[in-house]
Design an enzyme around this catalytic site. Structure first.
Site, PDB file in Angstrom:
ATOM      1  N   LYS A   1       1.118  -1.090  -0.097  1.00 30.59           N
ATOM      2  CA  LYS A   1       0.127   0.162   0.043  1.00 30.59           C
ATOM      3  C   LYS A   1       0.747   1.276   0.109  1.00 30.59           C
ATOM      4  O   LYS A   1       1.981   1.127   0.946  1.00 30.59           O
ATOM      5  CB  LYS A   1      -0.820   0.064   1.292  1.00 30.59           C
ATOM      6  CG  LYS A   1      -2.083   0.833   1.298  1.00 30.59           C
ATOM      7  CD  LYS A   1      -3.421   0.668   2.208  1.00 30.59           C
ATOM      8  CE  LYS A   1      -4.267   1.220   2.060  1.00 30.59           C
ATOM      9  NZ  LYS A   1      -5.488   0.987   2.788  1.00 30.59           N
TER      10      LYS A   1
ATOM     11  N   GLU B   1     -19.903  -4.501  10.094  1.00 25.93           N
ATOM     12  CA  GLU B   1     -20.544  -3.737  10.785  1.00 25.93           C
ATOM     13  C   GLU B   1     -21.774  -4.629  11.398  1.00 25.93           C
ATOM     14  O   GLU B   1     -21.973  -4.388  12.948  1.00 25.93           O
ATOM     15  CB  GLU B   1     -21.173  -2.664  10.055  1.00 25.93           C
ATOM     16  CG  GLU B   1     -20.325  -1.632   9.688  1.00 25.93           C
ATOM     17  CD  GLU B   1     -19.240  -1.780   8.437  1.00 25.93           C
ATOM     18  OE1 GLU B   1     -19.675  -3.014   8.054  1.00 25.93           O
ATOM     19  OE2 GLU B   1     -18.266  -1.043   8.164  1.00 25.93           O
TER      20      GLU B   1
ATOM     21  N   ARG C   1     -25.395  -0.974   7.112  1.00 25.92           N
ATOM     22  CA  ARG C   1     -24.909  -2.458   7.104  1.00 25.92           C
ATOM     23  C   ARG C   1     -25.616  -3.300   8.066  1.00 25.92           C
ATOM     24  O   ARG C   1     -25.909  -4.292   7.798  1.00 25.92           O
ATOM     25  CB  ARG C   1     -23.575  -2.662   7.030  1.00 25.92           C
ATOM     26  CG  ARG C   1     -22.924  -2.052   5.602  1.00 25.92           C
ATOM     27  CD  ARG C   1     -23.025  -3.340   4.657  1.00 25.92           C
ATOM     28  NE  ARG C   1     -22.487  -2.877   3.345  1.00 25.92           N
ATOM     29  CZ  ARG C   1     -21.273  -3.237   2.853  1.00 25.92           C
ATOM     30  NH1 ARG C   1     -20.433  -3.752   3.346  1.00 25.92           N
ATOM     31  NH2 ARG C   1     -21.222  -2.922   1.843  1.00 25.92           N
TER      32      ARG C   1
HETATM   33  C1  LIG Z   1     -18.771  -1.220   4.650  1.00 23.80           C
HETATM   34  C2  LIG Z   1     -17.699  -0.217   4.666  1.00 23.80           C
HETATM   35  N1  LIG Z   1     -16.945  -0.001   6.113  1.00 23.80           N
HETATM   36  C3  LIG Z   1     -15.911   0.636   6.243  1.00 23.80           C
HETATM   37  C4  LIG Z   1     -15.254   1.393   4.985  1.00 23.80           C
HETATM   38  C5  LIG Z   1     -14.277   2.214   5.201  1.00 23.80           C
HETATM   39  N2  LIG Z   1     -13.044   1.809   4.318  1.00 23.80           N
HETATM   40  C6  LIG Z   1     -12.863   2.251   3.268  1.00 23.80           C
HETATM   41  S1  LIG Z   1     -11.553   1.501   2.756  1.00 23.80           S
HETATM   42  C7  LIG Z   1     -11.144   0.666   3.904  1.00 23.80           C
HETATM   43  C8  LIG Z   1      -9.950  -0.389   4.010  1.00 23.80           C
HETATM   44  C9  LIG Z   1     -10.147  -1.272   2.922  1.00 23.80           C
HETATM   45  O1  LIG Z   1      -9.022  -2.398   2.969  1.00 23.80           O
HETATM   46  P1  LIG Z   1      -8.607  -3.047   1.846  1.00 23.80           P
HETATM   47  O2  LIG Z   1      -9.877  -3.932   1.249  1.00 23.80           O
HETATM   48  O3  LIG Z   1      -7.774  -4.118   2.227  1.00 23.80           O
HETATM   49  O4  LIG Z   1      -8.269  -2.213   0.564  1.00 23.80           O
HETATM   50  P2  LIG Z   1      -6.899  -1.339   0.603  1.00 23.80           P
HETATM   51  O5  LIG Z   1      -7.251   0.238   1.055  1.00 23.80           O
HETATM   52  O6  LIG Z   1      -5.960  -1.720   1.956  1.00 23.80           O
HETATM   53  O7  LIG Z   1      -6.520  -1.141  -0.579  1.00 23.80           O
HETATM   54  C10 LIG Z   1     -12.218   0.969   4.624  1.00 23.80           C
HETATM   55  C11 LIG Z   1     -12.226   0.114   6.102  1.00 23.80           C
HETATM   56  C12 LIG Z   1     -15.936   1.109   3.855  1.00 23.80           C
HETATM   57  N3  LIG Z   1     -15.572   1.622   2.601  1.00 23.80           N
HETATM   58  N4  LIG Z   1     -17.081   0.388   3.758  1.00 23.80           N
END
Ligand SMILES: Cc1ncc(C[n+]2csc(CCOP(=O)(O)OP(=O)(O)O)c2C)c(N)n1
Length: 640
Positions: free
Chosen positions: A286, A368, A396
């Site tokens: 990342k 969630e 959610r």
């Molecule tokens: C339902 C929901 N909960 C929380 C979030 C907030 N959120 C956005 S990106 C993220 C992390 C995602 O991690 P990953 O899938 O590993 O993608 P990366 O950012 O590491 O590429 C979170 C928790 C969201 N977008 N949707």
């Protein structure tokens, strides 16, 4: 686009051109794309880390697929920036997240290349599966791909889709983009396994050795069969997620080094020819290319533009920080208080609490429903859980709120950060539905503070409310920092406050949360124009203070309600229902978020779009006053 700085990028007019590019050309394009993202998003602020992690993957995908024909679903959408860049949207990056500019996530209307809108996590596999099934039923012929992060794999929806795809033997390619991070460090048993494996040198050595030995054996012999078995066992031992995916009827490939473009090109060439459910595991970093920032991947997730500090401005505090401070006090005082979040430890202000009380602060992952349901269990077990999740993501967990919490009168504290308009994150993230989705649940209390003092008092209310669920929503952004007395008292449930009396009968502005300040300013301006105006801070969306409101409505000639949430089912409708029940008839205007999705931009843009700016509220008040037969304001008389 600066053709000197980005010669390769500026020459691409159509992403299908990449299909004819050599690996060297693709590598050059990946380098330029990475530089472009760093340059533009450092300037505007926004999501950067996730997008930088998939630069090579995106370029490799365009070499093998045509996404006007083939379909792709990016999970969350915050990593699809290179995809946007290569599909003709370079010029929009200057207005990233701004009104009329480029969406920070994915919206179908933005481009024919965006097949599935996103913003919330863990949807991509499910959506891609649906597209694959539609393709097959309609006898079409194209590829369907989902790109999902390891963070998004903590969400149950992802597993539900894997299970269905495996069961149906669907022709679907799922690419697991594994960077070991969610926004904060990823959590969950699955993630721990993935990270342990992909970073383990001994695993890679063992696997390569097993492969080499098996590959040297003459085909068809017993020895080969047993060595293949050994390789399989090595893979299962060292790469248990391979076994996991294979148990769901997916063919597993990987982990492939995700910044090695040639490795990606050859793997994609291979899996592209296969049918059935395929899982391609790609290891990425990342924030790749950000240099030192990669040391702190949380920082890399989303960068802020450099801001000039205004030394004259009075001190302000973020609502999230006020929450942290209030919780710090509660946790110090009462060992039964625990906090739970869903993959938002830092952004909801729980990180400092986790440091102080590691055993009393939990991260459920992007799950969630799990956060809320386990909070129900904690309440049964005698704890006082404060579930701290954005308003939008609590959507959610709607059934957990009803079935697992409210129906059983469990005292779960529902703390909703980012209530109201959220600015550049846009409609996927606005917290404008909670007034409605909470108000309809029997026995649930819902409140919204207007300032720091009220928020601290409401936290005390939540702490003392042991007879059922209680929610508090607070907005994104800052509020003036206040000097608070050390002895704050809880606000009794359902008690509103008259902040300004009108004197003679006039206009009643009944507001809640962020809109209280707007109502007060409008009332001051109206009074200066000679229009008597009263302001009630309802504080509670449910139960509303019927006594206070009935009294003030009875005295008023006209009523305006104000809330930063959709009108359908919201606070304004509760006031209307009260008036109907009491048989009181007055000219009324309900102000709130409109019955349409409000675009990304600044919070001010979004308030304007909803008729909620101070100037608009004032104008609506004047109009209502006129239509209610009130004496013309002094301003009107002066104008003519
Ligand atoms: C339902 C929901 N909960 C929380 C979030 C907030 N959120 C956005 S990106 C993220 C992390 C995602 O991690 P990953 O899938 O590993 O993608 P990366 O950012 O590491 O590429 C979170 C928790 C969201 N977008 N949707």
């Amino acid at each position: 686009m600066d053709a000197l700085r980005y010669p390769g990028l500026s020459r691409v007019t159509n992403p299908t051109e990449l299909q004819a590019f050599s690996p060297e050309q693709l590598e050059a394009l990946a380098r330029e794309s990475r530089d472009f993202l760093i340059e533009t998003i450092s300037r505007t602020g926004g999501h950067l880390g996730a997008a930088l992690g998939v630069v090579e993957l995106t370029v490799a995908l365009f070499h093998h697929f045509d996404f006007l024909r083939d379909r792709i679903a990016w999970d969350v959408g915050h990593q699809a920036h290179v995809y946007k860049l290569l599909t003709g949207r370079a010029s929009l990056f200057a207005k990233y997240g701004q009104w009329g500019g480029l969406c920070k996530f994915l919206e179908r209307r933005e481009s024919p290349y965006d097949h599935m809108g996103a913003g919330h996590a863990s949807t991509s596999i499910s959506a891609a599966l649906g597209m694959a099934l539609a393709r097959d039923l309609r006898r079409e012929d194209h590829h369907v791909i989902a790109v999902v992060g390891d963070g998004a794999m903590t969400g149950g929806l992802a597993y539900e889709a894997l299970s269905m795809a495996g069961h149906l033997d669907a022709n679907l390619l799922v690419i697991l983009n594994d960077n070991g991070m969610s926004i904060d460090e990823n959590v969950g048993a699955f993630s721990r396994t993935v990270t342990r494996i992909t970073t383990s040198g001994s695993y890679n050595a063992l696997r390569d050795e097993a492969k080499k030995v098996a590959g040297r054996m003459p085909f068809g012999t017993e020895i080969l069969r047993s060595l293949k078995h050994v390789e399989r066992s090595v893979k299962d031992y060292a790469s248990p997620h391979a076994g996991f995916f294979e148990s769901l009827n997916f063919r597993y490939f990987g982990p492939v080094p995700g910044h090695d473009l040639r490795a990606l090109l050859s793997t994609l060439a291979h899996v592209k020819t296969m049918r059935g459910p395929i899982l391609l595991h790609v290891s990425t970093v990342k924030g790749k290319g950000l240099g030192e920032a990669v040391e702190n991947t949380f920082e890399a997730h989303s960068v802020s533009p450099a801001k000039a500090q205004d030394r004259q401005a009075p001190p302000r505090k973020s609502w999230t920080r006020i929450y942290t401070e209030g919780m710090q006090e509660l946790m110090a005082r009462d060992p039964a208080v625990v906090a739970i979040t869903a993959a938002m430890m830092s952004n909801t202000g729980l990180a400092p609490l986790k440091e102080r009380y590691p055993e009393r602060v939990f991260d459920a992952g992007i799950a969630e429903a799990n956060a809320y349901c386990s909070a129900a269990g904690m309440a049964i077990g005698g704890l006082k859980p404060f579930v701290t999740v954005y308003s939008t993501f609590t959507q959610r967990a709607f059934d957990q709120l009803i079935h697992d919490i409210a129906l059983q009168s469990l005292p779960v504290r529902i703390m909703l950060d980012r209530g109201g308009f959220v600015g550049n994150d846009g409609p996927t993230h606005h917290g404008v539905f909670d007034h409605s989705y909470l108000r309809l649940i029997p026995g649930l209390v819902h409140m919204a503070p207007r300032d720091e003092r009220e928020m601290r008092r409401m936290l005390l209310t939540a702490h003392t409310h042991d007879t059922g669920p209680i929610a508090m929503r607070y907005p994104r952004g800052d509020t003036p920092a206040l000097d608070l007395d050390s002895t704050l008292a809880p606000i009794p449930v359902g008690q509103g406050e008259l902040l300004r009396a009108s004197g003679p009968p006039g206009l009643l502005l009944a507001a809640v949360g962020t809109m209280v300040a707007t109502a007060l300013e409008a009332a001051e301006a109206l009074a200066a124009e000679g229009v008597p105006a009263a302001v009630v801070d309802a504080r509670f969306i449910k139960p509303i203070d019927e006594k206070l409101l009935a009294e003030q409505i009875g005295r008023a000639k006209a009523v305006i309600t104000l809330e930063e949430s959709v009108l359908a089912g919201g606070f304004g409708e509760a006031v209307l229902a009260l008036m109907a029940r009491l048989g009181v008839s007055r000219p009324v205007r309900l102000l709130g978020a409109p019955d349409r999705f409000v675009s990304f931009g600044s919070q001010q843009d979004q308030l304007r779009e909803s008729g909620l700016t101070q100037a608009q509220v004032l104008e609506t008040s004047r109009e209502l006053w006129r239509s209610a037969g009130g004496a013309p304001s002094r301003l009107r008389r002066a104008q003519g």
